[in-house]
Design a protein around this motif. Sequence first.
Motif, short mmCIF file in Angstrom:
data_model
loop_
_atom_site.label_atom_id
_atom_site.label_comp_id
_atom_site.label_asym_id
_atom_site.label_seq_id
_atom_site.Cartn_x
_atom_site.Cartn_y
_atom_site.Cartn_z
N GLU A 1 0.92 -0.76 -0.37
CA GLU A 1 0.24 -0.16 -0.22
C GLU A 1 1.01 1.02 -0.07
O GLU A 1 0.99 1.99 0.97
CB GLU A 1 -0.89 0.13 1.39
CG GLU A 1 -1.87 -1.51 1.37
CD GLU A 1 -3.06 -0.83 0.17
OE1 GLU A 1 -4.16 -0.29 0.28
OE2 GLU A 1 -2.81 -1.95 -0.36
N GLU B 1 1.52 5.49 -2.36
CA GLU B 1 1.13 6.07 -3.03
C GLU B 1 0.50 5.47 -4.10
O GLU B 1 -0.86 5.96 -4.59
CB GLU B 1 1.71 7.11 -3.44
CG GLU B 1 1.61 8.50 -2.62
CD GLU B 1 3.01 9.27 -2.29
OE1 GLU B 1 2.77 10.12 -3.70
OE2 GLU B 1 3.43 10.16 -1.28
N ARG B 2 1.21 4.51 -5.39
CA ARG B 2 1.51 4.06 -6.61
C ARG B 2 0.83 2.25 -5.79
O ARG B 2 1.66 1.55 -5.57
CB ARG B 2 1.53 4.54 -7.05
CG ARG B 2 1.10 3.43 -8.49
CD ARG B 2 1.96 4.27 -9.87
NE ARG B 2 1.95 3.59 -10.87
CZ ARG B 2 1.99 3.82 -11.91
NH1 ARG B 2 3.03 5.14 -12.66
NH2 ARG B 2 1.73 3.09 -13.44
N ARG B 3 0.38 1.28 -5.62
CA ARG B 3 0.00 0.43 -5.11
C ARG B 3 1.33 -0.14 -6.35
O ARG B 3 1.24 -0.69 -7.75
CB ARG B 3 -1.26 0.12 -5.35
CG ARG B 3 -1.53 -1.61 -4.44
CD ARG B 3 -3.60 -2.23 -4.95
NE ARG B 3 -3.70 -1.09 -3.87
CZ ARG B 3 -5.36 -1.36 -3.30
NH1 ARG B 3 -5.54 -2.54 -4.60
NH2 ARG B 3 -5.92 -0.32 -2.80
#
Length: 224
Positions: free
Chosen positions: A184, A186-188
């Motif tokens: 998890e 900011e960008r998975r």
Amino acid sequence: MLFFYDDKKAPVYSQKLDISALSSATSVHPDGNGSAQFILRLPNGEVELKASDCECGKEWKCFILTVTKLSVPDEPLLPGQLIRIHEVLEKEKNRRITLNNFSSTSLKRSSSPSSLLTTMPTCFHAVSRQEAAELLAKNPSCGSLILRPGSDSKSYAVTVRYDQGTPCLKHYRVLAKGRSYSIELERRVTVPSLQDVVNYFVTQTQGNLKPFVLQTGTAEDPAV
């Protein structure tokens, strides 16, 4: 496991002792030099431990017996000592439950006999967020990244310690998604295994983050 430090400020332990197979412990008695001692009986021999005085020795002995036997020993202790002993007992029970749950979950996710042989990354430790932070702070030479159980007992988490002048701790949640794991951010980011979760952080920091692996101590006689 007992960890021994040369002094209270030592960042890394100098010795460790596996007491999981402890059979018994002798009574605590003065050693004639103002200190106290008792002996732990293990399958591969006996280990003599020393404490500053008899009261300290009795408390150490009770802590050790409580954690290994999962019950409070019948020893005369002060009210405050009993409270700490019971707190340690509950903490150890919860730690074992968490560890067993994660081991069972990992096996259930496996779909073939060969996948059952997959082990957890060496930097996995069944510790809480606070305990992970303490391990990283006290043992910087052992690494800077710990994989641990998540707070909800269904996910995992990664605790890292960045040391760029001022130490900085960060925690990342890792969710199990079928046969893959989702970090998890900011960008998975989705990877196929927990080892790949660890590898992702190491690669993205160009090796600045290192998996936390406790070092093996020497085999000298330890003293409390």
